[in-house]
Scaffold this motif. Structure first.
Motif, PDB file in Angstrom:
ATOM      1  N   MET A  42    -122.647 -18.642 -31.443  1.00  0.00           N
ATOM      2  CA  MET A  42    -123.335 -18.299 -30.347  1.00  0.00           C
ATOM      3  C   MET A  42    -122.365 -18.509 -29.334  1.00  0.00           C
ATOM      4  SD  MET A  42    -126.274 -17.238 -31.390  1.00  0.00           S
ATOM      5  CE  MET A  42    -127.646 -17.407 -30.346  1.00  0.00           C
ATOM      6  N   CYS A  43    -122.357 -17.695 -28.120  1.00  0.00           N
ATOM      7  CA  CYS A  43    -121.560 -18.147 -26.900  1.00  0.00           C
ATOM      8  C   CYS A  43    -121.624 -16.768 -26.055  1.00  0.00           C
ATOM      9  CB  CYS A  43    -120.244 -18.453 -26.900  1.00  0.00           C
ATOM     10  SG  CYS A  43    -119.866 -20.146 -27.686  1.00  0.00           S
ATOM     11  N   THR A  44    -121.662 -16.674 -24.819  1.00  0.00           N
ATOM     12  CA  THR A  44    -121.407 -15.646 -24.071  1.00  0.00           C
ATOM     13  C   THR A  44    -120.384 -15.589 -22.771  1.00  0.00           C
ATOM     14  OG1 THR A  44    -123.704 -14.971 -24.204  1.00  0.00           O
ATOM     15  CG2 THR A  44    -122.744 -13.800 -22.580  1.00  0.00           C
ATOM     16  N   SER A  45    -119.389 -14.526 -22.760  1.00  0.00           N
ATOM     17  CA  SER A  45    -118.394 -14.797 -22.103  1.00  0.00           C
ATOM     18  C   SER A  45    -118.407 -13.454 -20.955  1.00  0.00           C
ATOM     19  CB  SER A  45    -117.095 -14.989 -22.360  1.00  0.00           C
ATOM     20  OG  SER A  45    -115.996 -14.980 -21.668  1.00  0.00           O
ATOM     21  N   ILE A  46    -118.025 -13.790 -19.440  1.00  0.00           N
ATOM     22  CA  ILE A  46    -117.736 -12.689 -18.624  1.00  0.00           C
ATOM     23  C   ILE A  46    -116.545 -12.764 -17.917  1.00  0.00           C
ATOM     24  CG2 ILE A  46    -120.495 -12.225 -18.519  1.00  0.00           C
ATOM     25  CD1 ILE A  46    -120.314 -13.778 -15.801  1.00  0.00           C
ATOM     26  N   PHE A  47    -116.079 -11.627 -17.207  1.00  0.00           N
ATOM     27  CA  PHE A  47    -114.774 -11.594 -16.436  1.00  0.00           C
ATOM     28  C   PHE A  47    -115.264 -10.900 -15.218  1.00  0.00           C
ATOM     29  CE2 PHE A  47    -110.512  -9.841 -15.559  1.00  0.00           C
ATOM     30  CZ  PHE A  47    -109.924 -10.806 -15.168  1.00  0.00           C
ATOM     31  N   ILE A  48    -114.793 -11.485 -14.060  1.00  0.00           N
ATOM     32  CA  ILE A  48    -115.118 -11.095 -12.743  1.00  0.00           C
ATOM     33  C   ILE A  48    -113.898 -11.023 -11.953  1.00  0.00           C
ATOM     34  CG2 ILE A  48    -116.191 -11.534 -10.593  1.00  0.00           C
ATOM     35  CD1 ILE A  48    -118.626 -12.908 -12.106  1.00  0.00           C
ATOM     36  N   THR A  49    -113.749  -9.756 -11.309  1.00  0.00           N
ATOM     37  CA  THR A  49    -112.419  -9.775 -10.218  1.00  0.00           C
ATOM     38  C   THR A  49    -113.467  -9.561  -8.797  1.00  0.00           C
ATOM     39  OG1 THR A  49    -111.349  -8.312 -11.682  1.00  0.00           O
ATOM     40  CG2 THR A  49    -110.728  -8.148  -9.373  1.00  0.00           C
ATOM     41  N   THR A  50    -112.954 -10.197  -7.866  1.00  0.00           N
ATOM     42  CA  THR A  50    -113.583 -10.520  -6.437  1.00  0.00           C
ATOM     43  C   THR A  50    -112.844  -9.378  -5.505  1.00  0.00           C
ATOM     44  OG1 THR A  50    -111.790 -12.219  -5.646  1.00  0.00           O
ATOM     45  CG2 THR A  50    -113.957 -12.973  -6.864  1.00  0.00           C
ATOM     46  N   LYS A  51    -113.516  -9.452  -4.279  1.00  0.00           N
ATOM     47  CA  LYS A  51    -112.902  -8.317  -3.572  1.00  0.00           C
ATOM     48  C   LYS A  51    -111.526  -8.797  -2.982  1.00  0.00           C
ATOM     49  CE  LYS A  51    -117.484  -6.647  -1.729  1.00  0.00           C
ATOM     50  NZ  LYS A  51    -118.206  -6.372  -0.405  1.00  0.00           N
ATOM     51  N   ASP A  52    -111.561 -10.272  -2.987  1.00  0.00           N
ATOM     52  CA  ASP A  52    -109.987 -10.557  -2.390  1.00  0.00           C
ATOM     53  C   ASP A  52    -108.935 -10.797  -3.609  1.00  0.00           C
ATOM     54  OD1 ASP A  52    -111.031 -12.931  -3.563  1.00  0.00           O
ATOM     55  OD2 ASP A  52    -110.601 -14.314  -1.844  1.00  0.00           O
ATOM     56  N   ASP A  53    -109.381 -10.231  -4.910  1.00  0.00           N
ATOM     57  CA  ASP A  53    -108.319 -10.096  -6.011  1.00  0.00           C
ATOM     58  C   ASP A  53    -108.410 -11.467  -6.611  1.00  0.00           C
ATOM     59  OD1 ASP A  53    -107.257  -8.245  -7.435  1.00  0.00           O
ATOM     60  OD2 ASP A  53    -105.190  -8.381  -6.770  1.00  0.00           O
ATOM     61  N   LYS A  54    -109.164 -12.172  -6.732  1.00  0.00           N
ATOM     62  CA  LYS A  54    -109.246 -13.315  -7.725  1.00  0.00           C
ATOM     63  C   LYS A  54    -110.154 -12.753  -8.938  1.00  0.00           C
ATOM     64  CE  LYS A  54    -107.883 -16.484  -4.561  1.00  0.00           C
ATOM     65  NZ  LYS A  54    -107.642 -15.593  -3.451  1.00  0.00           N
ATOM     66  N   HIS A  55    -109.540 -13.495  -9.951  1.00  0.00           N
ATOM     67  CA  HIS A  55    -109.917 -13.000 -11.337  1.00  0.00           C
ATOM     68  C   HIS A  55    -110.641 -14.528 -11.959  1.00  0.00           C
ATOM     69  CE1 HIS A  55    -106.792 -10.220 -10.273  1.00  0.00           C
ATOM     70  NE2 HIS A  55    -107.709  -9.433 -10.816  1.00  0.00           N
ATOM     71  N   VAL A  56    -111.937 -14.140 -12.489  1.00  0.00           N
ATOM     72  CA  VAL A  56    -112.332 -15.409 -13.015  1.00  0.00           C
ATOM     73  C   VAL A  56    -112.925 -15.199 -14.164  1.00  0.00           C
ATOM     74  CG1 VAL A  56    -114.497 -16.994 -12.474  1.00  0.00           C
ATOM     75  CG2 VAL A  56    -112.843 -16.161 -10.472  1.00  0.00           C
TER      76      VAL A  56
END
Length: 326
Positions: free
Chosen positions: A1-15
């Motif tokens: 079990m686990c969940t992962s997500i990937f986000i890109t911000t408006k100022d081009d940061k990647h999380v």
């Protein structure tokens, strides 16, 4: 079990962020692993030396280190998640190959890989050897999500002898089944939307919504991997876009809050609770890890500064495991 997500911000940061859902108490936290860190692979007893420093969530066990996720000085981030029933490993080391145990894969990637392009070229030469983790008593069935500062998101699922990248257009990963199945399954949820559903007529009767949020009534509510994948994908798609890294951390906590598992809600056949022991959030550009323990509302933040990169020893960082009030 686990969940992962990937986000890109408006100022081009990647999380990249993840929940760690497990029944066995892992007792792990943020750590720094220095350049020139030397470690012995259990796959072939070869001595390996890292060339890159990285921050990861890990712990020492049996004279070695287990790392579940992290980000290195080149802005490569990775997280491992369970793939029970589908992960396939090799029975022994092979000459001329990069032999690794699955639980060592993150250490090797973060300690040596400078780009996803480099890793993609090396993957056909990686031989994953199934070896038991003594503390857990099992061969861990893993797959991995990896991201970089260009916004690329890929998944590696060891279901055959040769490893390869799967591009991840949804930027979400959970557990079994494989990624393609989860993406195809999203077609069952085309009716789910943030907007309110319209009123509907039944003969002369006009049915109005009871309240707000009728558009989300089709969201699955359980904690199986398919249900968590759908919820995470929906919330990530529709949450107000993050302006910067700080907002990406906040969004990650809100999104993962819809899938994190409290103690007692999911019980394994052994009788042990499977729960979200921590949340870790990794920013590729600032080379920062944000860590929140199950028992605390506090967040520990560690950034890979130039001063930290000069350290020659592994460094562990304390985290809060209590509620904090103001």
């Amino acid at each position: 079990m686990c969940t992962s997500i990937f986000i890109t911000t408006k100022d081009d940061k990647h999380v990249l962020s993840r929940t760690m859902d497990f029944s066995y108490p892992l007792n792990i936290g943020p750590m720094y692993f220095p350049r020139k860190h030397s470690w012995l692979s259990d796959s072939d007893q070869a001595q390996r030396v890292n060339t890159l420093g990285f921050l990861g969530t890990g712990r020492e066990t049996g004279g070695t280190y287990l790392v579940s996720d992290g980000v290195n000085e080149r802005g490569i981030s990775i997280a491992e998640l369970y793939l029970p029933g589908e992960a396939v490993y090799q029975s022994s080391a092979k000459p001329g190959k990069i032999n690794l145990c699955p639980q060592e894969f993150i250490m090797w990637v973060l300690g040596t890989i400078e780009s996803l392009e480099e890793l993609e070229e090396l993957l056909p030469f990686v031989n994953l050897v199934g070896k038991t983790i003594p503390e857990l008593g099992v061969v861990v069935p893993l797959h991995w999500i990896l991201t970089d500062t260009k916004g690329r998101s890929v998944v590696i699922e060891p279901t055959g002898a040769e490893l390869s990248f799967k591009e991840n257009p949804v930027n979400v990963l959970t557990n079994t089944p494989q990624l393609e199945w989860h993406i195809e399954n999203l077609r069952n949820y085309l009716n789910v939307q943030p907007e309110q559903l319209p009123k509907v007529k039944f003969g002369d009767y006009e049915a109005n919504p009871f309240s707000q949020a009728t558009g989300t009534s089709g969201l699955p509510g359980g904690y199986t991997p398919p249900e968590r994948f759908v919820r995470a994908a929906f919330f990530k798609e529709h949450i107000e876009e993050a302006e910067n890294e700080e907002e990406a951390v906040r969004n990650s906590l809100h999104i993962l809050g819809t899938v994190k598992i409290p103690k007692g809600i999911v019980i394994e056949t052994t009788g042990s609770p499977d729960y979200s022991q921590f949340i870790s959030i990794l920013c590729n550009e600032s080379r920062t890890i944000y860590y929140q323990d199950y028992s605390s509302n506090s967040i520990t933040k560690v950034s890979m500064t130039d001063e930290l990169l000069k350290q020659e020893d592994i460094k562990e960082f304390k985290v809060s495991k209590t509620l904090e009030y103001k």
